[in-house]
Design an enzyme around this catalytic site. Structure first.
Site, PDB file in Angstrom:
ATOM      1  N   HIS A 123       0.823  -1.215   0.000  1.00  0.00           N
ATOM      2  CA  HIS A 123       0.000   0.000   0.000  1.00  0.00           C
ATOM      3  C   HIS A 123       0.862   1.272   0.000  1.00  0.00           C
ATOM      4  O   HIS A 123       2.073   1.208  -0.250  1.00  0.00           O
ATOM      5  CB  HIS A 123      -0.994  -0.034   1.169  1.00  0.00           C
ATOM      6  CG  HIS A 123      -1.744  -1.326   1.247  1.00  0.00           C
ATOM      7  ND1 HIS A 123      -2.677  -1.705   0.302  1.00  0.00           N
ATOM      8  CD2 HIS A 123      -1.660  -2.361   2.136  1.00  0.00           C
ATOM      9  CE1 HIS A 123      -3.154  -2.905   0.612  1.00  0.00           C
ATOM     10  NE2 HIS A 123      -2.548  -3.327   1.717  1.00  0.00           N
ATOM     11  N   GLU A 160      -1.310   0.624   8.037  1.00  0.00           N
ATOM     12  CA  GLU A 160      -0.558  -0.498   7.458  1.00  0.00           C
ATOM     13  C   GLU A 160       0.563   0.008   6.563  1.00  0.00           C
ATOM     14  O   GLU A 160       1.667  -0.557   6.575  1.00  0.00           O
ATOM     15  CB  GLU A 160      -1.511  -1.397   6.661  1.00  0.00           C
ATOM     16  CG  GLU A 160      -0.821  -2.588   6.013  1.00  0.00           C
ATOM     17  CD  GLU A 160      -1.758  -3.440   5.172  1.00  0.00           C
ATOM     18  OE1 GLU A 160      -1.289  -4.446   4.597  1.00  0.00           O
ATOM     19  OE2 GLU A 160      -2.964  -3.099   5.072  1.00  0.00           O
ATOM     20  N   HIS A 215       2.943  -6.985   4.565  1.00  0.00           N
ATOM     21  CA  HIS A 215       1.589  -6.503   4.815  1.00  0.00           C
ATOM     22  C   HIS A 215       1.212  -6.699   6.277  1.00  0.00           C
ATOM     23  O   HIS A 215       1.954  -7.322   7.059  1.00  0.00           O
ATOM     24  CB  HIS A 215       0.586  -7.262   3.929  1.00  0.00           C
ATOM     25  CG  HIS A 215       0.610  -6.856   2.494  1.00  0.00           C
ATOM     26  ND1 HIS A 215      -0.247  -5.923   1.956  1.00  0.00           N
ATOM     27  CD2 HIS A 215       1.409  -7.272   1.470  1.00  0.00           C
ATOM     28  CE1 HIS A 215       0.020  -5.764   0.674  1.00  0.00           C
ATOM     29  NE2 HIS A 215       1.010  -6.580   0.342  1.00  0.00           N
ATOM     30  N   GLU A 296       1.548 -11.466   6.054  1.00  0.00           N
ATOM     31  CA  GLU A 296       0.666 -10.641   6.880  1.00  0.00           C
ATOM     32  C   GLU A 296       1.220 -10.756   8.297  1.00  0.00           C
ATOM     33  O   GLU A 296       1.047 -11.762   8.977  1.00  0.00           O
ATOM     34  CB  GLU A 296      -0.782 -11.149   6.816  1.00  0.00           C
ATOM     35  CG  GLU A 296      -1.398 -11.144   5.424  1.00  0.00           C
ATOM     36  CD  GLU A 296      -1.872  -9.758   4.982  1.00  0.00           C
ATOM     37  OE1 GLU A 296      -1.696  -8.786   5.752  1.00  0.00           O
ATOM     38  OE2 GLU A 296      -2.416  -9.652   3.859  1.00  0.00           O
TER      39      GLU A 296
END
Length: 332
Positions: A123, A160, A215, A296
């Site tokens: 992101h 994030e 992530h 993650e």
């Protein structure tokens, strides 16, 4: 006359010295003059002979310095680097090969020399201001998906995108210290994105030996733990993961094990199996031509996970685990 006889004349040089200094001086003056001329001439001649002899010895022992050899000419049996440097300083010549112990030490300190790693911080903090751009659909081979998303955040507002870029910066330093060339998909220097297809393309063009996308999850608050996502087999359109599925799986297992040990974070109990998940709907994996996995690192919606991920010391451990897993994969 009284009757005495006159003695015959005597040559002056026949007279004895009788202790008369004037007579001694007169007798030796010619010899002194001769010596004053001959001795300096002899001395000069002897010194000249010595200079010639020394010069001859120097030329014999250092043939490259002899005026008979032009600069750059090689003398048989001699190393041309032995000749003086043009500015008069000593030439260092070519570097001597490192000893086996030095080579082993360098390999131990920089085990990733010659390797290229792609790190993909998920992101972008600016994505929320560029919703039109990030909502554009891109081809991922077996379908179409949004260019990117805004990502998630903790209840306290730690995003994030901030988390992933921080962990990537820390991991990059460790990997570079180990000799790797590290490529980032973005370094906080873009207003938004890049899109998921571009993220994959950056790794492909860099011919990365391995790639990891960092992530954090935004699952229900009851779920906690981390998990690693590996590519499924996809051969469709621009996607072809056939060659990278197996090496990506090996990288994924190493990352799962190393991350669990290095951070103390448990594997996720709400998704995947034992911290591993395989997916074929992520463009960053489908379009990668190099071994690549996602991680993650935890669930930002979970209080315990969020507290850990907000701690710089924990993020350093996370980065260390990522770097260690990549090192094991690339040197194993």
């Amino acid at each position: 006359m009284t009757g005495r006889t006159t003695p015959p004349p005597v040559e002056p040089d026949s007279y004895p010295d009788d202790g008369d200094p004037e007579r001694r001086t007169a007798r030796w003056r010619p010899a002194v003059k001769l010596a004053s001329v001959v001795l300096p001439v002899c001395l000069i001649g002897w010194l000249g002979w010595q200079a010639v002899a020394n010069s001859s010895r120097d030329v014999t022992s250092h043939p490259a310095a002899s005026p008979r050899y032009a600069e750059g000419d090689r003398v048989d049996g001699a190393d041309p680097t032995d000749s003086p440097a043009p500015n008069g300083s000593a030439s260092t010549g070519p570097a001597a090969p490192a000893s086996p112990s030095a080579q082993a030490s360098d390999a131990g300190n920089r085990p990733l020399a010659g390797k290229t790693v792609l790190l993909d911080p998920g992101h972008n903090t600016g994505n929320g201001k560029h919703t039109t751009e990030i909502n554009r659909q891109v081809d991922i081979g077996n379908g179409r998906k949004e260019c990117d998303t805004t990502g998630t955040s903790t209840d306290a507002g730690y995003s994030e995108a901030e988390f992933t870029l921080d962990v990537v910066h820390r991991a990059r330093q460790i990997l570079q210290d180990r000799g790797a060339a590290v490529v980032l998909t973005q370094d906080g220097d873009r207003p938004w994105g890049p899109c998921i297809d571009e993220r994959a393309r950056i790794g492909n063009e860099a011919k990365a030996d391995a790639a990891v996308s960092i992530h954090a999850d935004g699952a229900p608050a009851s779920g906690s733990g981390f998990h690693v996502i590996m590519p499924g087999r996809v051969v469709a359109g621009p996607a072809d993961t056939a060659a990278v599925v197996d090496p990506s799986h090996r990288l994924g297992v190493l990352l799962r094990d190393t991350f669990k040990t290095g951070t103390g974070e448990p594997t996720a109990g709400y998704i995947g199996q034992q911290g591993l998940d395989t997916r074929s709907d992520l463009g960053g994996l489908n379009l990668s031509k190099v071994p690549k996995v996602f991680i993650e690192c935890g669930n930002m919606r979970n209080t315990g996970d969020a507290k850990r991920m907000s701690d710089p010391e924990w993020r350093q451990r996370a980065a260390q685990a990522v770097a260690d897993a990549l090192t094991s994969y690339l040197t194993g």
